[in-house]
Design a protein around this motif. Structure first.
Motif, mmCIF file in Angstrom:
data_model
loop_
_atom_site.group_PDB
_atom_site.id
_atom_site.type_symbol
_atom_site.label_atom_id
_atom_site.label_comp_id
_atom_site.label_asym_id
_atom_site.label_seq_id
_atom_site.Cartn_x
_atom_site.Cartn_y
_atom_site.Cartn_z
ATOM 1 N N THR A 72 14.719 0.289 -7.212
ATOM 2 C CA THR A 72 14.679 1.000 -5.951
ATOM 3 C C THR A 72 13.466 0.562 -5.145
ATOM 4 O O THR A 72 12.591 -0.155 -5.636
ATOM 5 C CB THR A 72 14.610 2.511 -6.194
ATOM 6 N N THR A 73 13.425 1.013 -3.896
ATOM 7 C CA THR A 73 12.275 0.709 -3.052
ATOM 8 C C THR A 73 11.002 1.306 -3.641
ATOM 9 O O THR A 73 9.946 0.673 -3.634
ATOM 10 C CB THR A 73 12.499 1.260 -1.631
ATOM 11 N N ALA A 74 11.105 2.526 -4.171
ATOM 12 C CA ALA A 74 9.934 3.179 -4.771
ATOM 13 C C ALA A 74 9.419 2.380 -5.967
ATOM 14 O O ALA A 74 8.205 2.203 -6.133
ATOM 15 C CB ALA A 74 10.284 4.603 -5.189
ATOM 16 N N GLN A 75 10.323 1.878 -6.818
ATOM 17 C CA GLN A 75 9.910 1.077 -7.963
ATOM 18 C C GLN A 75 9.288 -0.242 -7.523
ATOM 19 O O GLN A 75 8.333 -0.725 -8.128
ATOM 20 C CB GLN A 75 11.116 0.813 -8.866
ATOM 21 N N THR A 76 9.834 -0.806 -6.456
ATOM 22 C CA THR A 76 9.292 -2.063 -5.933
ATOM 23 C C THR A 76 7.868 -1.880 -5.440
ATOM 24 O O THR A 76 6.966 -2.676 -5.750
ATOM 25 C CB THR A 76 10.176 -2.583 -4.789
ATOM 26 N N MET A 77 7.644 -0.820 -4.680
ATOM 27 C CA MET A 77 6.306 -0.569 -4.152
ATOM 28 C C MET A 77 5.330 -0.239 -5.273
ATOM 29 O O MET A 77 4.160 -0.633 -5.230
ATOM 30 C CB MET A 77 6.354 0.555 -3.112
ATOM 31 N N GLU A 78 5.790 0.472 -6.304
ATOM 32 C CA GLU A 78 4.930 0.801 -7.427
ATOM 33 C C GLU A 78 4.517 -0.458 -8.180
ATOM 34 O O GLU A 78 3.349 -0.603 -8.581
ATOM 35 C CB GLU A 78 5.650 1.772 -8.370
ATOM 36 N N ALA A 79 5.468 -1.381 -8.381
ATOM 37 C CA ALA A 79 5.139 -2.646 -9.048
ATOM 38 C C ALA A 79 4.133 -3.443 -8.230
ATOM 39 O O ALA A 79 3.223 -4.071 -8.783
ATOM 40 C CB ALA A 79 6.408 -3.454 -9.266
ATOM 41 N N MET A 80 4.278 -3.415 -6.913
ATOM 42 C CA MET A 80 3.345 -4.144 -6.058
ATOM 43 C C MET A 80 1.972 -3.490 -6.065
ATOM 44 O O MET A 80 0.947 -4.179 -6.074
ATOM 45 C CB MET A 80 3.889 -4.225 -4.633
ATOM 46 N N ARG A 81 1.923 -2.173 -6.049
ATOM 47 C CA ARG A 81 0.623 -1.490 -6.119
ATOM 48 C C ARG A 81 -0.108 -1.868 -7.399
ATOM 49 O O ARG A 81 -1.330 -2.082 -7.398
ATOM 50 C CB ARG A 81 0.817 0.028 -6.052
ATOM 51 N N ARG A 82 0.643 -1.935 -8.501
ATOM 52 C CA ARG A 82 0.043 -2.294 -9.784
ATOM 53 C C ARG A 82 -0.511 -3.725 -9.744
ATOM 54 O O ARG A 82 -1.603 -3.997 -10.215
ATOM 55 C CB ARG A 82 1.071 -2.130 -10.893
ATOM 56 N N THR A 83 0.251 -4.626 -9.159
ATOM 57 C CA THR A 83 -0.193 -6.015 -9.061
ATOM 58 C C THR A 83 -1.356 -6.154 -8.089
ATOM 59 O O THR A 83 -2.323 -6.878 -8.357
ATOM 60 C CB THR A 83 0.972 -6.909 -8.590
ATOM 61 N N PHE A 84 -1.294 -5.456 -6.965
ATOM 62 C CA PHE A 84 -2.363 -5.527 -5.975
ATOM 63 C C PHE A 84 -3.663 -4.936 -6.510
ATOM 64 O O PHE A 84 -4.755 -5.319 -6.079
ATOM 65 C CB PHE A 84 -1.955 -4.794 -4.693
ATOM 66 N N SER A 85 -3.577 -3.994 -7.450
ATOM 67 C CA SER A 85 -4.796 -3.414 -8.015
ATOM 68 C C SER A 85 -5.574 -4.446 -8.828
ATOM 69 O O SER A 85 -6.784 -4.321 -8.992
ATOM 70 C CB SER A 85 -4.450 -2.206 -8.895
ATOM 71 N N TYR A 86 -4.864 -5.479 -9.352
ATOM 72 C CA TYR A 86 -5.535 -6.543 -10.099
ATOM 73 C C TYR A 86 -6.172 -7.577 -9.177
ATOM 74 O O TYR A 86 -7.276 -8.059 -9.433
ATOM 75 C CB TYR A 86 -4.533 -7.271 -11.014
ATOM 76 N N ASN A 87 -5.462 -7.929 -8.112
ATOM 77 C CA ASN A 87 -5.861 -9.088 -7.309
ATOM 78 C C ASN A 87 -6.180 -8.776 -5.852
ATOM 79 O O ASN A 87 -6.527 -9.684 -5.103
ATOM 80 C CB ASN A 87 -4.745 -10.139 -7.348
ATOM 81 N N GLY A 88 -6.019 -7.524 -5.421
ATOM 82 C CA GLY A 88 -6.252 -7.188 -4.030
ATOM 83 C C GLY A 88 -5.000 -7.389 -3.187
ATOM 84 O O GLY A 88 -3.951 -7.809 -3.681
ATOM 85 N N LEU A 89 -5.095 -7.106 -1.911
ATOM 86 C CA LEU A 89 -3.955 -7.200 -1.005
ATOM 87 C C LEU A 89 -3.805 -8.621 -0.483
ATOM 88 O O LEU A 89 -4.775 -9.218 -0.025
ATOM 89 C CB LEU A 89 -4.136 -6.235 0.174
ATOM 90 N N PRO A 90 -2.605 -9.187 -0.546
ATOM 91 C CA PRO A 90 -2.396 -10.532 0.017
ATOM 92 C C PRO A 90 -2.297 -10.467 1.532
ATOM 93 O O PRO A 90 -2.144 -9.386 2.114
ATOM 94 C CB PRO A 90 -1.066 -10.957 -0.604
ATOM 95 N N LEU A 91 -2.383 -11.626 2.170
ATOM 96 C CA LEU A 91 -2.234 -11.679 3.616
ATOM 97 C C LEU A 91 -0.768 -11.629 4.033
ATOM 98 O O LEU A 91 -0.416 -11.051 5.048
ATOM 99 C CB LEU A 91 -2.875 -12.958 4.177
ATOM 100 N N ARG A 92 0.114 -12.239 3.220
ATOM 101 C CA ARG A 92 1.520 -12.336 3.575
ATOM 102 C C ARG A 92 2.380 -12.185 2.319
ATOM 103 O O ARG A 92 2.019 -12.694 1.253
ATOM 104 C CB ARG A 92 1.809 -13.676 4.245
ATOM 105 N N VAL A 93 3.502 -11.502 2.461
ATOM 106 C CA VAL A 93 4.465 -11.346 1.381
ATOM 107 C C VAL A 93 5.818 -11.850 1.871
ATOM 108 O O VAL A 93 6.296 -11.434 2.933
ATOM 109 C CB VAL A 93 4.584 -9.878 0.924
ATOM 110 N N VAL A 94 6.418 -12.764 1.113
ATOM 111 C CA VAL A 94 7.715 -13.350 1.469
ATOM 112 C C VAL A 94 8.761 -12.843 0.481
ATOM 113 O O VAL A 94 8.605 -13.002 -0.730
ATOM 114 C CB VAL A 94 7.659 -14.888 1.435
#
Length: 234
Positions: A72-94
């Motif tokens: 779901t969209t919620a699961q997608t955003m949660e996975a991204m939050r988890r990944t972004f917590s390791y490496n920070g926010l990217p400039l662009r997402v494709v």
């Protein structure tokens, strides 16, 4: 078109026969709607190389992120939050044009974090070809995982070796490009001199600063502080 030419030549001929049949087929709406998609008509436009790590990220749904087939969209955003917590926010997402990526919640998530969201052309997965190849490689590794090994174990093993393997295009490892250092694996034990090269300058620096290094040998008598007793020995 080929069958029409072959059939026509069996009965009639005139100088512009082939050309006129080709034009007739090109103007036939039914023929054009059923024709095969052209292959390799235009050369693919390559993605411009990023100038720094984590500048552009190409996520894709796969077991690597631990998501189900219908995330779901919620699961997608949660996975991204988890990944972004390791490496920070990217400039662009494709991303592709899946419902998770085109929903209002996801667009708002990208905007709120200052991330530019770019969608690939619909029904053209080759635009994200490198990501698709990685997913296929991972699925193959799942099919060949040793008996008894869990999926999470296989995920970690696959990612460790993938990030350590030099890329055929850049000639460098993903971990090296991202972390600016070489990650250590069990294969690093084949070159133990690499660790000693780092320690030797440190030892020499310590000798110069203190003027002495305490040497301990097996069998020597030493005094050991007991942390269970206070300074009065009680």
């Amino acid at each position: 078109m080929s069958r029409m030419k072959s059939l026509a030549r069996s009965y009639v001929w005139w100088p512009s026969l082939d050309k006129e049949i080709e034009e007739a087929v090109k103007q036939c709406e039914a023929c054009q709607s059923l024709r095969n998609k052209p292959v390799g008509v235009d050369p693919p436009h390559p993605w411009i190389y990023s100038q720094k790590p984590w500048e552009r990220v190409h996520p894709d749904f796969c077991e690597v992120a631990g998501n189900s087939t219908h995330a779901t969209t919620a699961q997608t955003m949660e996975a991204m939050r988890r990944t972004f917590s390791y490496n920070g926010l990217p400039l662009r997402v494709v991303t592709d044009n899946g419902p998770q990526s085109t929903s209002y919640e996801f667009k708002n998530f990208m905007s709120a974090n200052g991330i530019k969201h770019q969608l690939i052309p619909p029904y053209h997965p080759a635009s994200n070809g490198q990501v698709e190849r990685i997913v296929q490689d991972f699925k193959k590794s799942l099919k060949t995982k040793p008996t008894g090994r869990s999926v999470s174990h296989q995920v970690s093993t696959f990612l460790l070796h993938y990030r350590k393997t030099p890329n055929s295009t850049t000639g460098k490892t993903p971990a090296g490009l991202m972390l600016k250092r070489s990650s250590r694996t069990r294969l690093s034990l084949l070159r133990p001199e690499a660790d000693s090269e780092l320690r030797e300058p440190q030892i020499q620096q310590y000798d110069t600063a203190s003027g002495r290094v305490r040497q301990l040998e097996p069998g020597m008598t030493v005094s050991v502080a007991n942390p269970r007793q206070d300074s009065r020995g009680k």
